[in-house]
Design a protein around this motif. Structure first.
Motif, PDB file in Angstrom:
ATOM      1  N   UNK A   4      13.612   1.028  -6.793  1.00 39.38           N
ATOM      2  CA  UNK A   4      13.761   0.680  -8.207  1.00 39.38           C
ATOM      3  C   UNK A   4      13.418   1.873  -9.096  1.00 39.38           C
ATOM      4  N   UNK A   5      12.318   2.564  -8.780  1.00 36.67           N
ATOM      5  CA  UNK A   5      11.932   3.735  -9.566  1.00 36.67           C
ATOM      6  C   UNK A   5      12.949   4.862  -9.440  1.00 36.67           C
ATOM      7  N   UNK A   6      13.486   5.032  -8.258  1.00 38.91           N
ATOM      8  CA  UNK A   6      14.509   6.053  -8.060  1.00 38.91           C
ATOM      9  C   UNK A   6      15.749   5.725  -8.891  1.00 38.91           C
ATOM     10  N   UNK A   7      16.157   4.475  -8.877  1.00 43.90           N
ATOM     11  CA  UNK A   7      17.308   4.065  -9.676  1.00 43.90           C
ATOM     12  C   UNK A   7      17.074   4.261 -11.163  1.00 43.90           C
ATOM     13  N   UNK A   8      15.857   3.949 -11.641  1.00 43.20           N
ATOM     14  CA  UNK A   8      15.510   4.140 -13.045  1.00 43.20           C
ATOM     15  C   UNK A   8      15.547   5.620 -13.411  1.00 43.20           C
ATOM     16  N   UNK A   9      14.976   6.460 -12.557  1.00 41.30           N
ATOM     17  CA  UNK A   9      14.987   7.903 -12.800  1.00 41.30           C
ATOM     18  C   UNK A   9      16.410   8.423 -12.958  1.00 41.30           C
ATOM     19  N   UNK A  10      17.290   8.061 -12.005  1.00 43.34           N
ATOM     20  CA  UNK A  10      18.657   8.579 -12.063  1.00 43.34           C
ATOM     21  C   UNK A  10      19.427   8.014 -13.246  1.00 43.34           C
ATOM     22  N   UNK A  11      19.119   6.797 -13.675  1.00 38.34           N
ATOM     23  CA  UNK A  11      19.772   6.233 -14.861  1.00 38.34           C
ATOM     24  C   UNK A  11      19.367   7.001 -16.113  1.00 38.34           C
ATOM     25  N   UNK A  12      18.077   7.269 -16.252  1.00 38.19           N
ATOM     26  CA  UNK A  12      17.594   8.020 -17.414  1.00 38.19           C
ATOM     27  C   UNK A  12      18.154   9.437 -17.394  1.00 38.19           C
ATOM     28  N   UNK A  13      18.123  10.056 -16.236  1.00 39.81           N
ATOM     29  CA  UNK A  13      18.638  11.428 -16.138  1.00 39.81           C
ATOM     30  C   UNK A  13      20.120  11.486 -16.491  1.00 39.81           C
ATOM     31  N   UNK A  14      20.868  10.516 -16.035  1.00 35.11           N
ATOM     32  CA  UNK A  14      22.296  10.490 -16.357  1.00 35.11           C
ATOM     33  C   UNK A  14      22.517  10.287 -17.855  1.00 35.11           C
ATOM     34  N   UNK A  15      21.702   9.414 -18.473  1.00 32.78           N
ATOM     35  CA  UNK A  15      21.836   9.177 -19.906  1.00 32.78           C
ATOM     36  C   UNK A  15      21.497  10.436 -20.690  1.00 32.78           C
ATOM     37  N   UNK A  16      20.409  11.105 -20.303  1.00 34.29           N
ATOM     38  CA  UNK A  16      19.980  12.302 -21.016  1.00 34.29           C
ATOM     39  C   UNK A  16      21.023  13.404 -20.911  1.00 34.29           C
ATOM     40  N   UNK A  17      21.689  13.509 -19.780  1.00 39.79           N
ATOM     41  CA  UNK A  17      22.677  14.571 -19.620  1.00 39.79           C
ATOM     42  C   UNK A  17      24.073  14.147 -20.060  1.00 39.79           C
ATOM     43  N   UNK A  18      24.197  12.927 -20.552  1.00 36.44           N
ATOM     44  CA  UNK A  18      25.528  12.462 -20.963  1.00 36.44           C
ATOM     45  C   UNK A  18      25.953  13.116 -22.272  1.00 36.44           C
ATOM     46  N   UNK A  19      27.221  13.104 -22.522  1.00 42.59           N
ATOM     47  CA  UNK A  19      27.747  13.708 -23.745  1.00 42.59           C
ATOM     48  C   UNK A  19      27.355  12.899 -24.981  1.00 42.59           C
ATOM     49  N   UNK A  20      26.918  11.655 -24.812  1.00 40.05           N
ATOM     50  CA  UNK A  20      26.474  10.835 -25.937  1.00 40.05           C
ATOM     51  C   UNK A  20      25.127  11.310 -26.448  1.00 40.05           C
ATOM     52  N   UNK A  21      24.225  11.628 -25.547  1.00 39.28           N
ATOM     53  CA  UNK A  21      22.863  11.955 -25.926  1.00 39.28           C
ATOM     54  C   UNK A  21      22.772  13.288 -26.658  1.00 39.28           C
ATOM     55  N   UNK A  22      23.557  14.282 -26.284  1.00 37.04           N
ATOM     56  CA  UNK A  22      23.484  15.603 -26.901  1.00 37.04           C
ATOM     57  C   UNK A  22      23.834  15.547 -28.386  1.00 37.04           C
TER      58      UNK A  22
END
Length: 110
Positions: free
Chosen positions: A78-96
């Motif tokens: 669960x923690x691994x999945x949460x980490x990768x979700x946050x990392x993907x969101x942070x690196x997404x073109x929406x967040x920048x």
């Protein structure tokens, strides 16, 4: 005769150690290695084809390595999945662009 989804472990050093799952059982038995020598799950993609005679002489039947519930593994997954979700969101073109917009807003407020 072996059946699909049964699990076997080699009894000698002719094949890599670990647990093998039967994924095909016709004239030849198709085995997929699903764990390493220590019993940890691995996605090797290693396929081995053996005759029923070889399966009987060089392998022993074993338990499914996926059986059982481990609370520690569930939390780790669960923690691994949460980490990768946050990392993907942070690196997404929406967040920048959102981050740049917030920076401009802070400059306007000052």
């Amino acid at each position: 005769m072996a059946e699909v989804l049964e699990h076997y472990r080699p009894t000698d050093d002719t094949r890599p150690p670990g647990v093998y799952r039967v994924v095909g059982a016709t004239d030849e038995i198709t085995l997929l290695r699903v764990t390493d020598a220590d019993g940890r799950r691995v996605a090797t993609g290693e396929i081995h084809y053996v005759s029923p005679h070889i399966l009987d002489s060089e392998f022993v039947r074993t338990t499914n390595p996926d059986v059982g519930f481990s609370p520690a593994s569930a939390v780790r997954n669960a923690l691994s999945g949460l980490y990768w979700s946050v990392r993907r969101f942070v690196s997404s073109s929406f967040f920048i662009p959102l981050n740049q917009l917030l920076r401009h807003f802070r400059q306007l407020v000052r």
